[in-house]
Design an enzyme around this catalytic site. Structure first.
Site: not given
Ligand code: GLN
Length: 207
Positions: A86, A179, A181
């Site tokens: 992410c 995600h 995890e």
């Molecule tokens: N929207 C977040 C970002 O731009 C990432 C979101 C996340 O890691 N769940 O950094």
């Protein structure tokens, strides 16, 4: 998939911000030794690193404040294995046009932050993940990015049903927009442990 054997393998999770604790638990459940990484010496001591989800702007800022950015870039160039999840995936992209500061980089791809808008900014879906035994992988997306462009030699590891790319592998680097995890499924952590193991073997056979 091979069982992870941890004795001589240490995996770090970047612990500046975000959900690093969950990644540590998944690594331990997968049979690996894992530590939180915040310092130069901790980063030097690990065989591979996970960059967790969180806020990419904050993590990018803290990487510089903690003096880890240059070392991480240097190590990535020397084939150090890193998995970005992410926000971590955003940081591994060579190009993230809507991030207001430089990424770490390493994967020749363009990534779009918060690509799913506010209405569906969290959703779950089943993915077919490249070379993953045991069937579909249930993925949780939270304010997730989307990989909008990749260089020809970057391997697509998973797509949404509409063909949009949400996971890639580029040699020693892995990036997933979701995600892994916060589920019970440790298969992707095991896959990363396998990647780290392979790079460690390659490195030691060169010496
Ligand atoms: N929207 C977040 C970002 O731009 C990432 C979101 C996340 O890691 N769940 O950094």
């Amino acid at each position: 998939m091979v069982e992870a054997h941890s004795n001589d393998l240490l995996i770090g999770v970047l612990a500046l911000q975000g959900d690093f604790k969950e990644h540590i638990n998944m690594l331990v459940d997968s049979g690996a030794d894992a530590i939180e990484v915040r310092t130069y010496n901790e980063l030097e001591s690990v065989d591979g690193l996970i960059i967790p989800g969180g806020e990419s702007t904050t993590i990018a800022r803290l990487l510089i404040a903690y003096d880890l950015m240059d070392l991480l870039r240097f190590k990535i160039n020397l084939s150090f294995p890193v998995w970005g999840t992410c926000a971590g995936a955003i940081l591994l992209a060579d190009s993230a046009p809507d991030l207001d500061r430089p990424t770490i980089g390493g994967i020749p791809m363009t990534i779009k932050r918060n690509a799913f808008g506010t209405q569906v900014d969290s959703f779950e879906t089943d993915l077919q993940f490249l070379d993953l035994e045991g069937g579909d992988y249930h993925a949780v997306f939270i304010r997730a990015p989307l990989i909008t462009d990749i260089a020809a030699d970057v391997e697509v590891a998973a797509c949404l049903s509409n063909g949009e790319i949400v996971a890639v592998i580029n040699k020693n680097l892995m990036a997933t927009c979701f995600h892994p995890e916060i589920t019970e499924d440790t298969r992707l952590h095991r896959k990363f442990i396998e990647l780290v193991t392979n790079y460690k073997i390659k490195k030691s056979s060169k010496v």
